[in-house]
Write a protein that holds these residues in place. Structure first.
Motif, PDB file in Angstrom:
ATOM      1  N   GLY A 141       0.820  -1.209   0.000  1.00 26.45           N
ATOM      2  CA  GLY A 141       0.000   0.000   0.000  1.00 26.45           C
ATOM      3  C   GLY A 141       0.848   1.251   0.000  1.00 26.45           C
ATOM      4  N   ILE A 142       0.198   2.353  -0.283  1.00 25.12           N
ATOM      5  CA  ILE A 142       0.912   3.644  -0.262  1.00 25.12           C
ATOM      6  C   ILE A 142       0.118   4.636   0.584  1.00 25.12           C
ATOM      7  CG2 ILE A 142       2.049   3.375  -2.514  1.00 25.12           C
ATOM      8  CD1 ILE A 142      -0.183   5.257  -3.636  1.00 25.12           C
ATOM      9  N   GLY A 143       0.821   5.662   1.039  1.00 26.33           N
ATOM     10  CA  GLY A 143       0.158   6.743   1.760  1.00 26.33           C
ATOM     11  C   GLY A 143      -0.316   7.815   0.779  1.00 26.33           C
ATOM     12  N   GLY A 144       0.505   8.028  -0.244  1.00 21.96           N
ATOM     13  CA  GLY A 144       0.170   9.041  -1.242  1.00 21.96           C
ATOM     14  C   GLY A 144       0.348  10.469  -0.734  1.00 21.96           C
ATOM     15  N   TRP A 145       1.074  10.614   0.372  1.00 17.94           N
ATOM     16  CA  TRP A 145       1.253  11.968   0.927  1.00 17.94           C
ATOM     17  C   TRP A 145       2.416  12.665   0.235  1.00 17.94           C
ATOM     18  CZ3 TRP A 145       1.429   7.832   4.768  1.00 17.94           C
ATOM     19  CH2 TRP A 145       0.168   7.529   5.281  1.00 17.94           C
ATOM     20  N   THR A 146       2.334  13.992   0.210  1.00 24.56           N
ATOM     21  CA  THR A 146       3.420  14.745  -0.426  1.00 24.56           C
ATOM     22  C   THR A 146       4.341  15.374   0.616  1.00 24.56           C
ATOM     23  OG1 THR A 146       1.947  16.641  -0.505  1.00 24.56           O
ATOM     24  CG2 THR A 146       2.086  15.297  -2.503  1.00 24.56           C
ATOM     25  N   ALA A 164      -2.059  12.550  18.543  1.00 30.69           N
ATOM     26  CA  ALA A 164      -1.487  13.162  17.326  1.00 30.69           C
ATOM     27  C   ALA A 164      -0.591  12.171  16.592  1.00 30.69           C
ATOM     28  CB  ALA A 164      -0.703  14.413  17.686  1.00 30.69           C
ATOM     29  N   LEU A 165       0.068  11.294  17.347  1.00 31.70           N
ATOM     30  CA  LEU A 165       0.970  10.322  16.719  1.00 31.70           C
ATOM     31  C   LEU A 165       0.252   9.020  16.348  1.00 31.70           C
ATOM     32  CD1 LEU A 165       4.089  10.886  18.988  1.00 31.70           C
ATOM     33  CD2 LEU A 165       3.922  11.443  16.566  1.00 31.70           C
ATOM     34  N   THR A 166      -1.012   8.911  16.719  1.00 29.78           N
ATOM     35  CA  THR A 166      -1.770   7.704  16.367  1.00 29.78           C
ATOM     36  C   THR A 166      -2.766   8.020  15.241  1.00 29.78           C
ATOM     37  OG1 THR A 166      -1.666   7.152  18.715  1.00 29.78           O
ATOM     38  CG2 THR A 166      -3.075   5.769  17.362  1.00 29.78           C
ATOM     39  N   TRP A 167      -3.411   9.178  15.379  1.00 29.84           N
ATOM     40  CA  TRP A 167      -4.374   9.594  14.350  1.00 29.84           C
ATOM     41  C   TRP A 167      -3.929  10.970  13.837  1.00 29.84           C
ATOM     42  CZ3 TRP A 167      -5.821   7.421  19.073  1.00 29.84           C
ATOM     43  CH2 TRP A 167      -6.439   6.167  18.996  1.00 29.84           C
ATOM     44  N   PRO A 168      -2.799  11.030  13.136  1.00 28.33           N
ATOM     45  CA  PRO A 168      -2.247  12.334  12.739  1.00 28.33           C
ATOM     46  C   PRO A 168      -3.159  13.069  11.750  1.00 28.33           C
ATOM     47  CG  PRO A 168      -1.014  10.542  11.726  1.00 28.33           C
ATOM     48  CD  PRO A 168      -1.988   9.906  12.642  1.00 28.33           C
ATOM     49  N   THR A 169      -3.189  14.386  11.900  1.00 27.32           N
ATOM     50  CA  THR A 169      -4.033  15.190  11.002  1.00 27.32           C
ATOM     51  C   THR A 169      -3.159  16.120  10.163  1.00 27.32           C
ATOM     52  OG1 THR A 169      -4.265  16.716  12.833  1.00 27.32           O
ATOM     53  CG2 THR A 169      -6.092  15.196  12.467  1.00 27.32           C
ATOM     54  N   PHE A 170      -1.841  15.875  10.197  1.00 27.48           N
ATOM     55  CA  PHE A 170      -0.936  16.840   9.557  1.00 27.48           C
ATOM     56  C   PHE A 170      -0.247  16.324   8.301  1.00 27.48           C
ATOM     57  CE2 PHE A 170       0.676  15.216  13.685  1.00 27.48           C
ATOM     58  CZ  PHE A 170       1.516  14.227  13.198  1.00 27.48           C
ATOM     59  N   LYS A 171      -0.691  15.172   7.764  1.00 25.50           N
ATOM     60  CA  LYS A 171      -0.073  14.662   6.535  1.00 25.50           C
ATOM     61  C   LYS A 171      -0.723  15.343   5.338  1.00 25.50           C
ATOM     62  CE  LYS A 171      -1.171  10.685   7.952  1.00 25.50           C
ATOM     63  NZ  LYS A 171      -1.512   9.300   8.161  1.00 25.50           N
ATOM     64  N   LEU A 172       0.092  15.740   4.373  1.00 23.72           N
ATOM     65  CA  LEU A 172      -0.459  16.464   3.225  1.00 23.72           C
ATOM     66  C   LEU A 172      -0.742  15.504   2.078  1.00 23.72           C
ATOM     67  CD1 LEU A 172       1.925  19.566   3.292  1.00 23.72           C
ATOM     68  CD2 LEU A 172      -0.424  19.428   4.143  1.00 23.72           C
ATOM     69  N   ILE A 340       6.664   4.280   4.160  1.00 25.11           N
ATOM     70  CA  ILE A 340       5.357   4.824   3.746  1.00 25.11           C
ATOM     71  C   ILE A 340       5.258   6.318   4.078  1.00 25.11           C
ATOM     72  CG2 ILE A 340       3.914   4.451   5.818  1.00 25.11           C
ATOM     73  CD1 ILE A 340       1.829   3.168   3.867  1.00 25.11           C
ATOM     74  N   TYR A 341       6.006   6.751   5.099  1.00 24.01           N
ATOM     75  CA  TYR A 341       5.965   8.172   5.474  1.00 24.01           C
ATOM     76  C   TYR A 341       6.981   8.946   4.630  1.00 24.01           C
ATOM     77  CZ  TYR A 341       3.391   6.270   9.395  1.00 24.01           C
ATOM     78  OH  TYR A 341       2.468   5.598  10.163  1.00 24.01           O
ATOM     79  N   PRO A 342       6.579  10.094   4.117  1.00 27.42           N
ATOM     80  CA  PRO A 342       7.495  10.851   3.250  1.00 27.42           C
ATOM     81  C   PRO A 342       8.521  11.614   4.080  1.00 27.42           C
ATOM     82  CG  PRO A 342       5.393  12.002   3.454  1.00 27.42           C
ATOM     83  CD  PRO A 342       5.294  10.789   4.317  1.00 27.42           C
ATOM     84  N   LEU A 343       9.419  10.890   4.743  1.00 23.59           N
ATOM     85  CA  LEU A 343      10.367  11.536   5.655  1.00 23.59           C
ATOM     86  C   LEU A 343      11.806  11.242   5.258  1.00 23.59           C
ATOM     87  CD1 LEU A 343       8.731  10.704   9.114  1.00 23.59           C
ATOM     88  CD2 LEU A 343       8.718  12.907   7.960  1.00 23.59           C
ATOM     89  N   HIS A 344      12.644  12.257   5.404  1.00 26.63           N
ATOM     90  CA  HIS A 344      14.080  12.095   5.223  1.00 26.63           C
ATOM     91  C   HIS A 344      14.589  11.186   6.354  1.00 26.63           C
ATOM     92  CE1 HIS A 344      18.291  13.352   5.783  1.00 26.63           C
ATOM     93  NE2 HIS A 344      18.268  13.484   4.462  1.00 26.63           N
ATOM     94  N   PHE A 345      15.731  10.533   6.128  1.00 29.56           N
ATOM     95  CA  PHE A 345      16.275   9.589   7.114  1.00 29.56           C
ATOM     96  C   PHE A 345      16.351  10.195   8.533  1.00 29.56           C
ATOM     97  CE2 PHE A 345      20.084   7.945   9.276  1.00 29.56           C
ATOM     98  CZ  PHE A 345      19.661   6.642   9.481  1.00 29.56           C
ATOM     99  N   ILE A 346      16.860  11.439   8.611  1.00 31.02           N
ATOM    100  CA  ILE A 346      17.025  12.074   9.936  1.00 31.02           C
ATOM    101  C   ILE A 346      15.649  12.290  10.583  1.00 31.02           C
ATOM    102  CG2 ILE A 346      17.929  14.130  11.158  1.00 31.02           C
ATOM    103  CD1 ILE A 346      20.218  12.915   9.728  1.00 31.02           C
ATOM    104  N   LEU A 347      14.695  12.755   9.779  1.00 30.52           N
ATOM    105  CA  LEU A 347      13.354  12.991  10.326  1.00 30.52           C
ATOM    106  C   LEU A 347      12.707  11.673  10.735  1.00 30.52           C
ATOM    107  CD1 LEU A 347      12.065  15.721   7.861  1.00 30.52           C
ATOM    108  CD2 LEU A 347      12.649  16.011  10.262  1.00 30.52           C
ATOM    109  N   SER A 348      13.045  10.629   9.995  1.00 27.03           N
ATOM    110  CA  SER A 348      12.535   9.307  10.328  1.00 27.03           C
ATOM    111  C   SER A 348      13.036   8.879  11.713  1.00 27.03           C
ATOM    112  CB  SER A 348      13.048   8.331   9.283  1.00 27.03           C
ATOM    113  OG  SER A 348      12.051   7.527   8.823  1.00 27.03           O
ATOM    114  N   MET A 349      14.297   9.189  11.984  1.00 26.59           N
ATOM    115  CA  MET A 349      14.889   8.853  13.291  1.00 26.59           C
ATOM    116  C   MET A 349      14.177   9.633  14.399  1.00 26.59           C
ATOM    117  SD  MET A 349      17.340   6.683  13.241  1.00 26.59           S
ATOM    118  CE  MET A 349      16.595   5.670  12.046  1.00 26.59           C
ATOM    119  N   ILE A 350      13.914  10.921  14.105  1.00 27.33           N
ATOM    120  CA  ILE A 350      13.228  11.755  15.110  1.00 27.33           C
ATOM    121  C   ILE A 350      11.822  11.209  15.346  1.00 27.33           C
ATOM    122  CG2 ILE A 350      12.353  14.098  15.584  1.00 27.33           C
ATOM    123  CD1 ILE A 350      14.786  15.135  13.960  1.00 27.33           C
TER     124      ILE A 350
END
Ligand SMILES: NC(=O)c1ccc[n+]([C@@H]2O[C@H](COP(=O)([O-])OP(=O)(O)OC[C@H]3O[C@@H](n4cnc5c(N)ncnc54)[C@H](OP(=O)(O)O)[C@@H]3O)[C@@H](O)[C@H]2O)c1
Length: 483
Positions: A141-146, A164-172, A340-350
C-alpha cells in the motif's frame, strides 16, 4: 532485484530462528529427550520462498499474476553473491548449476551444512504448480502523501502527543491523484512519466479514473483476491470444510469521517489513504453478515473468476461441490516507522524517538518496528480458522485485529475499536478498562443506530466494489481473452 533482496532477508531470518532462537533451544531440548540430534538445516529446508511480482495499479499485471498462480507455474529467482551480484556460470542455486563445472572460489559452496549450502538451497526453483492457497495477506500500500504540515505537527504533538501520533491530522495528501491510464500501461508496460497525473489530466473517456491510493490499497488487492479464489477455495483435504483466508492490512487511522460512499475512491478527499483503509474495514467486517452476503457472494465464487475461465482443467472448473468459501479478515499493524511516510532519514529517526515517547505515555499501538507491526496479520494467518471463526461469531461478530505492544515492546494482538462497529459489532453497555487503553480520546460508544448504519454502508460498499470490478473486467477485456 527487490524479490531477490526480500527472499535473502527472509532466508537469513529463517536461519536465525532455526539456529539460535528460543524456538531452536526448545527443538534442541525436544530432540535430546528423544535421543536424537536437532539439525537446523532440516527446519529451514521445509520452507520455500518463491517470488512473483505485480503492480497493483496496473490491473492487467494483477490479472496476469493471478493467472500465473492459478493456471501457471512459479519459481524463485536465482542465487546471488552476498552483494546481490550475479554468480559465475554453473554456480549452485542457479539454473546453470552443474557439478561438473569447476566452482569459482567465491561462488556458493555446497558442502553439507555450510553457509553456502544454506544460501544456495531453494534458489532457482522453477515450474512449480500451486495446489492451493491457505492465506493471502494484502499488505502492500501507499500513503500518497506529499509531505507534512510542520506547523500543525508541532502544535498537535505538543498539545496531544499520543493521539497526534496515532491519528495524525498533519499529513499532506495529493488530492485527485489517479493511476496512469491502463491502456498506456498495456502497450508500454511501465510508462516512465515522471509526474503523477491528476484527475483533471485523464482524458480517455472510455477509461474512468482510478484513484492511485484506492487502487494500491484496495482495488488491486480486491481484484487479486477474487481472482485467486480458485486456489483459496480448495480444501486441504477431501474432508476439510475450511477454505483459505483473505487478510487485509488496514489502519488504525480509518476513521468514519474520512470516507464517503459518494467518493468511493477518495478522489475528492483530503484523506484518500484513511478513506481507503475505512473501505477495507467495511468490506471485511460486513462480508459475512446475512444482509450483505447476497451482494458479496459472487465475489467469493471461484467459478465466477477470469482465472477459472482460463483454466484448461475442465474437471476442476465444473466440480463446484468441492470448493469451500474463503473468509475475509481485517488486521492493522499499529504505528511503525517505514518508507510509507514521506520523511528524510534524519526525520525518520526523530519520528522513531517520538513513537517511543507515545509508547511510554501509554499507547499500545506504537509497534515502532515492522516486525512487531506484523504480529496481527501473522496471527490471523496462523490461527486455526475454526477457532478464529468461533471468536468472530461465524461472521456475525467480526473484529479488527490490531498489532500492539506493552510498554517494553513485547508484541500482542488486540481487538481494535472501529467507529460504528465497536470491538465486534456488538452494542455493549460499558467499556471495560482493558479496552479503554488505546481508545481515541473522543471515541463515542457504539449505539444500535450507528451499528445499523455501518451494516447498511457495508452493503453499499460491496455493491459498488462489485460493480467496479465488473466494469473494469469489461474495460480491460480480460474475459474476452479467455474465449
Ligand atoms: N507504517 C505504518 O505505521 C502503518 C500504519 C498503518 C497501516 N500500515 C499499512 O501497512 C502496510 C505496509 O506499509 P509499510 O508501512 O510497510 O509501507 P512500505 O514500507 O512503504 O511498504 C509498502 C509496500 O507496498 C508495496 N506497494 C506499494 N504500492 C504498490 C503497488 N502499486 N503494487 C505493488 N506493490 C506496491 C511497496 O512495494 P515497492 O517498494 O516495490 O513500491 C512496498 O513493498 C500498508 O498497507 C500500510 O497502509 C502501515
Amino acid at each position: 532485484m527487490k524479490t531477490r533482496f526480500t527472499i535473502s532477508r527472509l532466508r537469513a531470518h529463517l536461519r536465525k530462528q532455526a539456529e539460535y532462537s528460543e524456538f531452536a533451544t526448545k527443538q534442541h531440548a525436544k530432540a535430546k529427550s528423544q535421543g536424537i540430534e536437532y539439525k537446523w538445516e532440516d527446519t529451514v529446508q521445509r520452507v520455500h520462498f518463491l517470488g512473483v511480482e505485480a503492480d497493483l495499479c496496473d490491473l492487467k499485471s494483477v490479472y496476469a499474476l493471478a493467472d500465473k498462480l492459478v493456471n501457471g507455474t512459479v519459481g524463485s529467482p536465482e542465487a546471488t553473491t552476498m552483494d546481490g551480484l550475479k554468480l559465475p556460470h554453473g554456480s549452485p542455486g542457479t539454473h546453470s548449476f552443474s557439478e561438473d563445472i569447476q566452482q569459482d572460489r567465491w561462488a556458493l559452496s555446497q558442502n553439507p551444512g555450510s553457509i553456502g549450502a544454506q544460501r544456495s538451497w531453494g534458489w532457482g526453483l522453477s515450474g512449480l504448480r500451486l495446489p492451493r492457497l491457505d492465506i493471502i495477506i494484502m499488505s502492500a500500500g501507499i500513503g500518497g502523501w506529499t509531505g507534512l504540515d510542520w506547523i500543525s505537527v508541532v502544535k498537535c504533538v505538543l498539545l496531544d502527543t499520543v493521539d497526534a501520533l496515532t491519528w495524525p491530522t498533519f499529513k499532506l495528501p495529493n488530492p485527485g491523484a489517479v493511476v496512469k491510464r491502463q491502456s498506456l500501461l498495456k502497450s508500454a508496460k511501465l510508462s516512465d512519466e515522471a509526474t503523477q497525473p491528476l484527475l483533471s489530466d485523464q482524458q480517455n473517456p472510455d477509461e474512468p479514473p482510478l484513484g492511485e491510493v484506492f487502487c494500491s490499497n484496495v482495488f488491486g488487492h480486491y481484484i487479486l483476491a477474487h481472482e485467486l479464489t480458485p486456489l483459496l477455495s480448495r480444501p486441504s483435504s477431501p474432508s476439510s470444510h475450511v477454505g483459505g483466508k483473505i487478510v487485509w492490512v488496514g489502519s488504525i487511522e480509518a476513521l468514519a469521517e474520512h470516507f464517503s460512499i459518494d467518493d468511493l475512491q477518495g478522489l475528492e478527499s483530503f484523506s484518500p489513504y484513511e478513506s481507503s483503509k475505512r473501505l477495507a474495514d467495511y468490506l471485511a467486517l460486513t462480508s459475512e453478515l446475512s444482509s450483505v452476503k447476497r451482494i458479496s457472494e459472487p465475489y467469493f465464487d471461484p467459478s465466477n473468476t477470469v482465472t477459472a475461465f482460463k483454466s484448461r482443467d475442465d474437471k476442476q472448473k465444473d466440480d463446484k461441490s468441492s470448493f469451500v468459501k474463503p473468509k475475509m479478515y481485517i488486521t492493522h499493524p499499529g504505528v511503525f516507522v517505514s518508507d510509507i511516510y514521506p520523511l528524510h532519514f534524519i526525520l525518520s529517526m526523530i519520528f522513531k524517538c517520538f513513537t517511543y515517547i507515545a509508547r511510554w505515555l501509554g499507547s499500545p499501538w506504537h509497534t515502532i518496528y515492522p516486525y512487531e507491526g506484523a504480529v496481527s496479520a501473522v496471527w490471523a494467518a496462523l490461527i486455526d480458522t475454526e477457532e478464529l471463526e468461533k471468536m468472530e461469531g461465524y461472521g456475525e461478530r467480526k473484529s479488527k485485529w490490531g498489532s500492539a505492544t506493552d510498554i517494553r515492546g513485547a508484541e500482542r494482538v488486540m481487538k481494535t475499536e472501529v467507529p460504528g462497529w465497536g470491538w465486534n459489532g456488538q452494542v455493549e453497555n460499558t467499556v471495560d478498562e482493558a479496552r479503554r487503553k488505546g481508545r481515541k480520546r473522543d471515541a463515542v460508544d457504539l449505539t444500535k443506530e450507528a451499528r445499523e448504519d455501518f451494516e447498511v454502508m457495508g452493503a453499499k460498499c460491496w455493491g459498488k466494489m462489485e460493480e467496479l470490478r465488473k466494469e473494469w473486467e469489461g474495460i480491460l477485456g480480460v474475459r474476452d481473452e479467455t474465449k
